[in-house]
Design an enzyme around this catalytic site. Structure first.
Site, PDB file in Angstrom:
ATOM      1  N   GLU A 199      29.120  32.798  34.334  1.00  0.00           N
ATOM      2  CA  GLU A 199      28.157  31.558  33.826  1.00  0.00           C
ATOM      3  C   GLU A 199      26.412  32.046  33.461  1.00  0.00           C
ATOM      4  O   GLU A 199      26.281  31.244  34.352  1.00  0.00           O
ATOM      5  CB  GLU A 199      28.386  30.556  34.640  1.00  0.00           C
ATOM      6  CG  GLU A 199      29.814  29.543  34.966  1.00  0.00           C
ATOM      7  CD  GLU A 199      30.544  27.885  34.449  1.00  0.00           C
ATOM      8  OE1 GLU A 199      29.233  27.563  35.067  1.00  0.00           O
ATOM      9  OE2 GLU A 199      31.072  27.727  34.596  1.00  0.00           O
ATOM     10  N   GLU A 331      37.633  29.769  33.958  1.00  0.00           N
ATOM     11  CA  GLU A 331      38.323  28.470  34.898  1.00  0.00           C
ATOM     12  C   GLU A 331      37.698  27.252  34.257  1.00  0.00           C
ATOM     13  O   GLU A 331      37.804  26.568  32.875  1.00  0.00           O
ATOM     14  CB  GLU A 331      36.243  27.656  35.163  1.00  0.00           C
ATOM     15  CG  GLU A 331      36.028  29.007  36.861  1.00  0.00           C
ATOM     16  CD  GLU A 331      34.536  28.929  36.750  1.00  0.00           C
ATOM     17  OE1 GLU A 331      34.135  27.818  37.482  1.00  0.00           O
ATOM     18  OE2 GLU A 331      33.639  30.245  37.531  1.00  0.00           O
TER      19      GLU A 331
HETATM   20  O1  AHR Z   1      34.766  26.200  40.591  1.00  0.00           O
HETATM   21  C1  AHR Z   1      32.889  25.447  40.682  1.00  0.00           C
HETATM   22  C2  AHR Z   1      32.312  25.872  39.680  1.00  0.00           C
HETATM   23  O2  AHR Z   1      32.094  25.328  38.506  1.00  0.00           O
HETATM   24  C3  AHR Z   1      31.987  27.687  40.190  1.00  0.00           C
HETATM   25  O3  AHR Z   1      31.565  27.975  41.152  1.00  0.00           O
HETATM   26  C4  AHR Z   1      30.970  27.714  38.249  1.00  0.00           C
HETATM   27  O4  AHR Z   1      31.205  28.865  37.906  1.00  0.00           O
HETATM   28  C5  AHR Z   1      31.614  26.670  38.018  1.00  0.00           C
HETATM   29  O5  AHR Z   1      30.276  25.712  37.298  1.00  0.00           O
END
Ligand code: AHR
Length: 528
Positions: A199, A331
């Site tokens: 990110e 994610e």
């Molecule tokens: O999964 C929790 C957080 O969500 C992670 O650290 C990040 O990459 C995302 O914003």
């Protein structure tokens, strides 16, 4: 982690057609054509994410060798046994936002000499660094998985990352390889995937796409896997940071650069992060004791994943029509309000039948996009967000989401088979209308036909007739996951409240018939 509020905009599942002429109780027809196989459903779409966050690692995986909780070299035996069943293809670690603050040297060598640091990504708690590189590799090996290591682009340097890779993968007797051997691991590790930041548009350094691309090229050039066993085959795949919002600016920048890449650098994937946050940020849905409206809203919201992928894919196709670069949804999952009484920075939530149904819908979407999506990682593995497993001291419970992953194990490395669904109709709950049913099919690696059917309707069963062409079906078995209410959860005291059970399927002249319960996920395995 500010993100725009995403609303589900009339998402209709691509391969499913609905006929309003069928009332809810009418039969639903599935046509499955085994003679038209599609893309491989890469086993890596069943990957998981284990960040140094809350009790994701400490307590969830790592209890230390002196713990009264049964463990192997500090790693919980109960958790390892449960995860082995899921054949977890890859584990992403150490983050997440944490990855861009992680300095690997603090987590190697004798544990008593490792420095205490602060986990400023997640709650400013003290990090003993007891669970470092060698402990992670041990864990991955114990569950039979593959490491997906995210390197620190945000606050690290190319040299630090290059030395980490040398520590992990060098076979030649370099100083770092000798250090690894002195730490008990003479053999180099194999690294399946390398994440080039996380990110980077937000917690990973708030970079612009162009700045990220320049930096990412440098890391791709110099952070090298030195394991001779990965030189020609089993090559480490490099995953660049991709989008976290449906606009395509980030994907465009990365793919445009990739199109012109020289021998000096390369990537094999672009990541995509998208969480289901039904009411927008900050997450406010309850993970327990909620009603049908919340249920329907959550499912509606999660179906947006399909549209998100559809927005990115044309950009990837423009620069990469041969589909060499994967979209890696590393994610995903539902993000609820923190559980009452928990540390909000630890992202603790319960996990209900609703979340399991939502997981199945996402896995189905990934399967439909299997030609481009070769990898996905649910967030997260243990005790954090949409977890597979919850632990509390020596207790452990498997969540409904765990059971969906378990039901879907046969889909790993299967081949997508098209399904047409007729008569599914829709399910309306207060203001939300959803497709009533969702289905995918695949040919498993050992030649079986697999069919997964999700009944999103929380109140009405569906009787399904499936016609199979291209295969003579002789017998079938099925398992279904459901519970009396959509907010049913497994707890330490009642761990089997939501558990898969066998259900009957009739086979006649290559046709299948079965009734799927309301609010359920069913996987059918058909043999010829
Ligand atoms: O999964 C929790 C957080 O969500 C992670 O650290 C990040 O990459 C995302 O914003």
């Amino acid at each position: 982690m500010t993100r725009p509020i995403l609303t589900a905009l009339g998402v209709v599942l691509a391969l499913v057609s609905f006929s309003p002429s069928f009332a809810a109780q009418d039969n639903v027809h599935l046509s499955i054509d085994m003679s038209k196989p599609g893309a491989k459903i890469d086993r890596n779409i069943f990957g998981q994410f284990a960040e140094n966050l809350g009790q994701g690692l400490y307590g969830g995986i790592w209890v230390g060798p002196d713990s009264p909780i049964p463990n192997t070299r500090g790693i919980r035996n109960d958790v390892v046994a449960a995860l082995k069943e899921l054949k977890v293809p890859n584990v992403r670690w150490p983050g997440g936002c944490f990855a861009d603050q992680y300095h690997w040297r603090k987590g190697i060598g004798p544990r008593s000499q490792r420095p205490a640091t602060v986990n400023s990504a997640w709650g400013d708690v003290i990090d003993t660094n007891a669970f470092g590189t060698d402990e992670f590799m041990d864990f991955v090996q114990q569950i039979g998985s593959t490491p997906y290591v995210s390197i620190n682009l945000g606050s690290g340097t190319p040299q630090e990352a290059a030395e980490w890779l040398e520590y992990m993968t060098a076979a030649a007797p370099t100083a770092l390889a000798k250090e690894r051997a002195a730490n008990g691991h003479p053999e180099p590790y194999k690294i399946g995937f390398l994440g080039l930041g996380n990110e980077s548009w937000d917690c990973g350094g708030a970079m612009t796409p162009d700045y990220y691309v320049s930096l990412m090229k440098v890391y791709s050039r110099f952070v090298l896997n030195m394991n001779p066993a990965q030189r020609d085959k089993e090559r480490m795949l490099k995953i660049a940071v991709g989008p976290g919002t449906p606009d395509t600016e980030w994907t465009e920048a990365v793919m445009k650069a990739w199109k012109k890449h020289s021998w000096a650098w390369d990537i094999n994937g672009v990541s995509l992060h998208w969480y289901t946050v039904p009411n927008g940020w900050p997450p406010s849905t309850q993970s327990e004791k909620f009603g049908l409206e919340d249920y329907a809203k959550s499912l509606k919201s999660t179906l947006f994943m399909d549209e998100f992928l559809r927005k990115q894919e044309p950009v990837m196709d423009k620069y990469d029509p041969e589909k060499k670069v994967t979209l890696s949804v590393d994610e995903w999952g539902i993000w609820h309000a923190p559980l009452k009484g928990s540390n909000p920075a630890f992202l603790v939530q319960q996990n209900s039948l609703r979340d399991a149904i939502l997981a199945a819908l996402n896995l189905n979407i990934f399967a439909r996009h299997a030609d481009r999506v070769h990898m996905a990682n649910i967030a997260q593995m243990i005790n954090v967000l949409q977890a597979m497993i919850l632990t509390g001291g020596k207790k452990m419970v498997l969540t409904p989401t765990y059971h969906v992953f378990d039901l879907y194990v046969p889909f790993q490395d299967s081949t997508f088979v098209p399904v047409a669904l007729e008569g599914g109709g829709s399910y309306t709950q207060t203001t939300v209308t959803l497709p009533r049913l969702d289905a995918i099919a695949a040919k498993s690696a050992d030649g079986k036909l697999l069919v997964a059917i999700t009944n999103l309707d929380a109140e009405t069963p569906a009787t399904i007739e499936a016609r199979i062409t291209g295969m003579l079906a002789r017998s079938a078995t099925a398992k279904t996951l459901t519970a009396p209410t959509v907010d049913a959860v497994n707890t330490f005291d009642a761990p089997n409240a939501v558990l898969p059970k066998p259900i009957a399927v009739k086979v006649h002249n290559s046709d299948l018939s079965l009734t799927v319960e309301p609010r359920s996920v069913t996987v059918i395995s058909v043999e010829q």
